[in-house]
Design an enzyme around this catalytic site. Structure first.
Site, PDB file in Angstrom:
ATOM      1  N   LYS A  90       0.823  -1.204   0.000  1.00  0.00           N
ATOM      2  CA  LYS A  90       0.000   0.000   0.000  1.00  0.00           C
ATOM      3  C   LYS A  90       0.866   1.268   0.000  1.00  0.00           C
ATOM      4  O   LYS A  90       2.081   1.190   0.085  1.00  0.00           O
ATOM      5  CB  LYS A  90      -0.959  -0.025   1.200  1.00  0.00           C
ATOM      6  CG  LYS A  90      -1.950  -1.206   1.164  1.00  0.00           C
ATOM      7  CD  LYS A  90      -2.821  -1.185  -0.051  1.00  0.00           C
ATOM      8  CE  LYS A  90      -3.933  -2.195  -0.198  1.00  0.00           C
ATOM      9  NZ  LYS A  90      -3.995  -3.449   0.432  1.00  0.00           N
TER      10      LYS A  90
HETATM   11  C1  LIG Z   1      -5.366  -4.286   0.715  1.00  0.00           C
HETATM   12  C2  LIG Z   1      -6.833  -4.175   0.633  1.00  0.00           C
HETATM   13  C3  LIG Z   1      -7.659  -4.607   1.681  1.00  0.00           C
HETATM   14  C4  LIG Z   1      -7.189  -5.395   2.856  1.00  0.00           C
HETATM   15  O1  LIG Z   1      -6.177  -4.862   3.591  1.00  0.00           O
HETATM   16  P1  LIG Z   1      -5.165  -5.828   4.399  1.00  0.00           P
HETATM   17  O2  LIG Z   1      -4.452  -4.873   5.293  1.00  0.00           O
HETATM   18  O3  LIG Z   1      -4.252  -6.445   3.382  1.00  0.00           O
HETATM   19  O4  LIG Z   1      -5.965  -6.825   5.136  1.00  0.00           O
HETATM   20  C5  LIG Z   1      -9.022  -4.385   1.572  1.00  0.00           C
HETATM   21  N1  LIG Z   1      -9.555  -3.787   0.500  1.00  0.00           N
HETATM   22  C6  LIG Z   1      -8.794  -3.379  -0.531  1.00  0.00           C
HETATM   23  C7  LIG Z   1      -9.454  -2.709  -1.690  1.00  0.00           C
HETATM   24  C8  LIG Z   1      -7.417  -3.578  -0.515  1.00  0.00           C
HETATM   25  O5  LIG Z   1      -6.673  -3.210  -1.561  1.00  0.00           O
END
Ligand SMILES: *Cc1c(COP(=O)(O)O)cnc(C)c1O
Length: 378
Positions: A193
């Site tokens: 992210k």
């Molecule tokens: C990464 C992501 C998540 C989940 O986040 P995690 O921290 O990996 O559990 C949920 N929704 C979207 C759209 C994502 O890209």
């Protein structure tokens, strides 16, 4: 000749202070969950989002969505409307709760939940079953969804919205930060992210009381007693103080990260928009995307694959856009309201390397690869 290094889609990019906060956690022995970094990280996020929301730092974005559904009492027999064009983590917590997902397709201006299809779906479910319990909308790839339209429909039918802002920290909608536009917001600090704690997430709520409840559930739901007393089912979802230290360092550089990702997008667009086989998703007026990932839509599946495989040969990672949930083997039998948009994007779209730590050489190498493929293809 130098051997070329692999270029990733999106890799962690530390700012400098992360190590200091982590060292502090070690030197004060705040290794256990909770502690000053967790509070500090929550304050940083709160201020960044405008100061009006309350933040609970958690172990993942998925955990944050799960807790939001818990707080909304989503349970067996309930239906939850979820954007189909997304990562599976948006939808999985609906299943954790024993509820039923219903998938809503995207519109072309933002690639996010179509307000029209949303209302059609709500009317359909009220007529044929019962009012859906919640709406999960996603700012995919950092592009804000049409929050005004979605919120208006949600309010008209009195259905709460969970705003999946996992990919959109730093994006804004009419000058308001994504994550703070709805009843419940969530963030992710997973390794890919825009900023990361190596693994982590946050739940964004409207009141101190809701935050307390979320923290209570995320720390095994211990009632107030000297022994361990439980009158509800809890989870082990709190963020650790060590990882929150990384988050505090990352929050110091979030604006730089947004700027760098937007520059990647501008670079690709500047050099590729002359090719009529390639299009980019533009920001509607008053929509500001963090451009977490630069995506292109190509004119055909064949061209998309040609570009992807050429990049792969040169050790450059790219990836088709998210496969819609209503096409996934695990979700395909659930009801869905579709218009072909997400299927078309999955067929022809490609995510390009978009890390904030890409060098000018990296970008040139990627670009040359793509333009060679396009020129050859003409
Ligand atoms: C990464 C992501 C998540 C989940 O986040 P995690 O921290 O990996 O559990 C949920 N929704 C979207 C759209 C994502 O890209």
């Amino acid at each position: 000749m130098l051997t070329k290094t692999k270029i990733y889609l999106s890799s962690p990019h530390m700012g400098g202070s992360e190590q200091k906060f982590v060292d502090e956690a070690f030197s004060t022995n705040w290794i256990a969950p909770l502690g000053p970094n967790v509070n500090g990280f929550e304050d940083d996020i709160k201020n960044y989002l405008g100061g009006e929301k309350q933040i609970a730092a958690l172990s993942s974005g998925t955990a944050a969505i799960h807790l939001a559904l818990q707080l909304l009492n989503v349970s067996k027999g309930d239906e939850v409307l979820c954007q189909s064009f997304t990562f599976s983590a948006s939808a999985n917590p609906i299943i954790y709760q024993g509820a039923t997902p219903i998938f809503i397709d995207s519109e072309t201006d933002t690639w996010n939940m179509s307000p029209e299809l949303l209302e059609i779906a709500i009317k359909d479910r009220i007529e044929k079953y019962q009012k859906p319990k919640a709406i999960i909308a996603v700012h995919l790839y950092g592009m804000p969804y049409k929050a005004k339209e979605i919120n208006e429909i949600a309010q008209k039918y009195d259905i709460p919205v969970v705003e999946d802002s996992a990919e959109a920290l730093g994006s804004t909608y009419f000058n308001k930060k994504c994550g703070a536009l709805s009843d419940f917001g969530i963030l992710s600090f997973n390794g890919n992210k825009i900023i990361t704690t190596s693994g982590g997430g946050a739940l964004i709520v409207d009141s101190e009381k809701l935050k307390e409840k979320a923290v209570f559930l995320s720390t095994q739901a211990r009632d107030n007693a000297p022994h361990y007393e439980h009158s509800s089912i809890g989870f082990n979802y709190r963020l650790s103080n060590v990882l929150a230290g990384i988050g505090r360092g990352q929050m110091e550089v979030i604006d730089d990260r947004v700027e760098a990702r937007r520059q990647n997008f501008n670079f690709y667009k500047k050099h590729l928009s002359q090719y009529k086989q390639i299009t980019f998703l533009e920001e509607p007026e008053n929509f500001f995307s963090n451009r977490w990932i630069t995506c292109i839509e190509t004119e055909s599946y064949e061209l998309r694959e040609k570009i992807r495989l050429e990049l792969l040969k040169d050790d450059i990672e790219s990836r088709p856009l998210w496969k819609p949930m209503h096409m996934q083997p695990i979700f395909k039998d659930y009801l869905h309201f579709t218009n072909g948009t997400s299927e078309r994007l999955f067929d022809r779209g490609l995510c390009l390397p978009s890390g904030s730590n890409l060098t000018q050489d990296d970008l040139s190498r990627i670009l040359n690869n793509i333009t060679n493929t396009l020129n050859y293809d003409k």
